[in-house]
Write a protein that holds these residues in place. Structure first.
Motif, mmCIF file in Angstrom:
data_model
loop_
_atom_site.group_PDB
_atom_site.id
_atom_site.type_symbol
_atom_site.label_atom_id
_atom_site.label_comp_id
_atom_site.label_asym_id
_atom_site.label_seq_id
_atom_site.Cartn_x
_atom_site.Cartn_y
_atom_site.Cartn_z
ATOM 1 N N GLY A 278 3.204 -18.094 -2.822
ATOM 2 C CA GLY A 278 1.789 -17.793 -2.942
ATOM 3 C C GLY A 278 1.231 -16.880 -1.866
ATOM 4 O O GLY A 278 0.011 -16.721 -1.754
ATOM 5 N N ALA A 279 2.088 -16.260 -1.066
ATOM 6 C CA ALA A 279 1.608 -15.389 0.018
ATOM 7 C C ALA A 279 0.957 -14.128 -0.544
ATOM 8 O O ALA A 279 1.360 -13.618 -1.586
ATOM 9 N N ASP A 280 -0.053 -13.638 0.163
ATOM 10 C CA ASP A 280 -0.734 -12.403 -0.229
ATOM 11 C C ASP A 280 -0.080 -11.242 0.522
ATOM 12 O O ASP A 280 -0.342 -11.013 1.703
ATOM 13 N N LEU A 281 0.786 -10.518 -0.183
ATOM 14 C CA LEU A 281 1.502 -9.388 0.400
ATOM 15 C C LEU A 281 1.086 -8.081 -0.276
ATOM 16 O O LEU A 281 1.836 -7.099 -0.270
ATOM 17 N N ARG A 282 -0.110 -8.076 -0.833
ATOM 18 C CA ARG A 282 -0.577 -6.877 -1.515
ATOM 19 C C ARG A 282 -0.612 -5.685 -0.554
ATOM 20 O O ARG A 282 -1.131 -5.790 0.547
ATOM 21 N N SER A 283 -0.020 -4.583 -1.015
ATOM 22 C CA SER A 283 0.007 -3.320 -0.259
ATOM 23 C C SER A 283 0.713 -3.438 1.085
ATOM 24 O O SER A 283 0.584 -2.549 1.936
ATOM 25 N N ALA A 284 1.476 -4.502 1.301
ATOM 26 C CA ALA A 284 2.224 -4.634 2.550
ATOM 27 C C ALA A 284 3.422 -3.687 2.540
ATOM 28 O O ALA A 284 3.983 -3.378 1.494
ATOM 29 N N ASP A 285 3.799 -3.222 3.724
ATOM 30 C CA ASP A 285 4.955 -2.341 3.869
ATOM 31 C C ASP A 285 6.144 -3.184 4.322
ATOM 32 O O ASP A 285 6.207 -3.621 5.474
ATOM 33 N N LEU A 286 7.069 -3.427 3.398
ATOM 34 C CA LEU A 286 8.223 -4.285 3.670
ATOM 35 C C LEU A 286 9.528 -3.496 3.722
ATOM 36 O O LEU A 286 10.607 -4.079 3.624
ATOM 37 N N ARG A 287 9.438 -2.199 3.890
ATOM 38 C CA ARG A 287 10.651 -1.391 3.905
ATOM 39 C C ARG A 287 11.597 -1.838 5.022
ATOM 40 O O ARG A 287 11.185 -2.013 6.163
ATOM 41 N N GLY A 288 12.853 -2.063 4.639
ATOM 42 C CA GLY A 288 13.855 -2.461 5.613
ATOM 43 C C GLY A 288 13.793 -3.920 6.016
ATOM 44 O O GLY A 288 14.570 -4.356 6.885
ATOM 45 N N ALA B 190 1.567 -6.919 -5.357
ATOM 46 C CA ALA B 190 0.885 -5.771 -5.961
ATOM 47 C C ALA B 190 0.739 -4.648 -4.939
ATOM 48 O O ALA B 190 0.192 -4.848 -3.855
ATOM 49 N N GLY B 191 1.246 -3.473 -5.291
ATOM 50 C CA GLY B 191 1.128 -2.322 -4.411
ATOM 51 C C GLY B 191 2.011 -2.354 -3.186
ATOM 52 O O GLY B 191 1.968 -1.429 -2.367
ATOM 53 N N ALA B 192 2.827 -3.390 -3.020
ATOM 54 C CA ALA B 192 3.683 -3.501 -1.837
ATOM 55 C C ALA B 192 4.864 -2.535 -1.937
ATOM 56 O O ALA B 192 5.276 -2.136 -3.022
ATOM 57 N N ASP B 193 5.422 -2.179 -0.798
ATOM 58 C CA ASP B 193 6.571 -1.277 -0.743
ATOM 59 C C ASP B 193 7.789 -2.066 -0.286
ATOM 60 O O ASP B 193 7.885 -2.475 0.869
ATOM 61 N N LEU B 194 8.716 -2.300 -1.225
ATOM 62 C CA LEU B 194 9.922 -3.069 -0.923
ATOM 63 C C LEU B 194 11.184 -2.209 -0.969
ATOM 64 O O LEU B 194 12.291 -2.724 -1.078
ATOM 65 N N THR C 236 2.476 -2.209 -11.411
ATOM 66 C CA THR C 236 3.196 -0.947 -11.552
ATOM 67 C C THR C 236 3.165 -0.119 -10.280
ATOM 68 O O THR C 236 3.898 0.866 -10.161
ATOM 69 N N ALA C 237 2.325 -0.494 -9.324
ATOM 70 C CA ALA C 237 2.272 0.225 -8.055
ATOM 71 C C ALA C 237 3.248 -0.353 -7.031
ATOM 72 O O ALA C 237 3.447 0.226 -5.967
ATOM 73 N N THR C 238 3.856 -1.502 -7.332
ATOM 74 C CA THR C 238 4.841 -2.101 -6.437
ATOM 75 C C THR C 238 6.099 -1.241 -6.432
ATOM 76 O O THR C 238 6.624 -0.910 -7.484
ATOM 77 N N ARG C 239 6.571 -0.895 -5.251
ATOM 78 C CA ARG C 239 7.772 -0.064 -5.145
ATOM 79 C C ARG C 239 8.969 -0.942 -4.813
ATOM 80 O O ARG C 239 8.976 -1.659 -3.813
ATOM 81 N N LEU C 240 9.976 -0.867 -5.692
ATOM 82 C CA LEU C 240 11.162 -1.716 -5.592
ATOM 83 C C LEU C 240 12.398 -0.892 -5.266
ATOM 84 O O LEU C 240 12.430 0.317 -5.490
#
Length: 285
Positions: free
Chosen positions: A206-216, A230-234, A252-256
């Motif tokens: 349930g964490a709110d990780l919207r638009s968070a940058d999680l690269r690496g 939503a909108g996060a970068d993974l 659709t804005a989430t980057r996988l």
């Protein structure tokens, strides 16, 4: 020769519904009813297919949609038991159900080892990784008796230690926040810079990780059920699996990562600010 990565992708057509029989589940938000281990789910058809596969979420079984055997099902049926199944060979059913979760652990480890092997930062560990792959592959090919006697948790800890060292080395130059094993249920991290962070074994339910940058970021074993991506970068995350992605929410804005598909149940991205909606507003009375 390294193992074929396709081995770690579930192929239900070559299994015998093992996940629908061997495993137990309790009535909850993930499952609509109780089921004991070794008892077939009442939705399992005679051809070993799920009778509600396309409606699992609607029927109250979202837990089934996030389960991944990493190809253990077809390995156990086609290799360990030579093409036999628990219906036509009921005398082997208990043994089949017992080794299935063991092989699943081994295949998950092989999947992560195959992933980490391709990282440039893994070069100093190449000999250790190759040895771990060979050893884990040998164990997964064992007989039913050998698999039943295996201390799979000890092997998991050994491989996890190697994966952790490779991950730490890959992120050593600019490490991010360390949240390994953290209790982050419902945490508010919207828009946070979480590049190269460690979330190994963290609870992010349930964490709110919207638009968070999680690269690496290292997401090995992280619980992402209901997390909002939503909108996060993974992109370039380490050890992220399809099951983790499916368990989370995104758009659709989430980057996988390239290897992972966008779940069909994820929402569309919100319209850009100032853009008019195509939906007509109701007339005022």
């Amino acid at each position: 020769m390294p193992p074929d990565p396709d081995r770690y992708t579930a192929d239900c057509s070559r299994c015998a519904g093992l996940c629908c029989v061997a495993l137990a589940f309790s009535a909850s938000s993930d499952f609509a009813a109780d089921k004991a281990a070794g008892t077939p789910c009442h939705h399992l058809r005679t051809d070993f297919r799920c009778g509600i596969h396309t409606r699992l979420r609607d029927e109250g079984y979202p837990g089934c949609t996030v389960y991944d055997c990493f190809g253990a099902g077809q390995q156990v049926v086609q290799v360990t038991f030579g093409g036999r199944d628990w219906r036509t060979h009921p005398e082997q059913a208990d043994a089949m159900f017992a080794v299935f979760p063991v092989v699943r652990v081994l295949h998950e480890l092989l999947r992560h080892l195959t992933e980490v092997r391709s990282l440039p930062a893994a070069a100093p560990f190449s000999a250790e990784i190759d040895a771990a792959v060979a050893d884990t592959d040998r164990l997964a090919a064992g007989t039913p008796d050998e698999l039943a006697a295996l201390d799979v948790e000890a092997h998991r800890r050994s491989v996890a230690d190697l994966l952790g060292r490779v991950s730490d080395h890959a992120r050593a130059e600019r490490p991010g926040p360390d949240h390994r094993g953290a209790q982050l249920l419902g945490a508010r991290m919207r828009g946070a810079d979480l590049r190269r962070a460690t979330f190994r074994g963290a609870l992010l339910v349930g964490a709110d990780l919207r638009s968070a940058d999680l690269r690496g970021a290292d997401l090995l074993g992280a619980d992402l059920r209901g997390a909002d991506l939503a909108g996060a970068d993974l992109r370039d995350t380490l050890f992220l699996t399809a099951a983790q992605v499916i368990a989370a929410r995104g758009d659709t804005a989430t980057r996988l990562p390239r290897a992972l598909a966008r779940p069909a149940h994820w929402a569309a991205a919100p319209s850009a600010p100032g853009r008019r909606s195509s939906r007509r507003r109701p007339a005022r009375r």
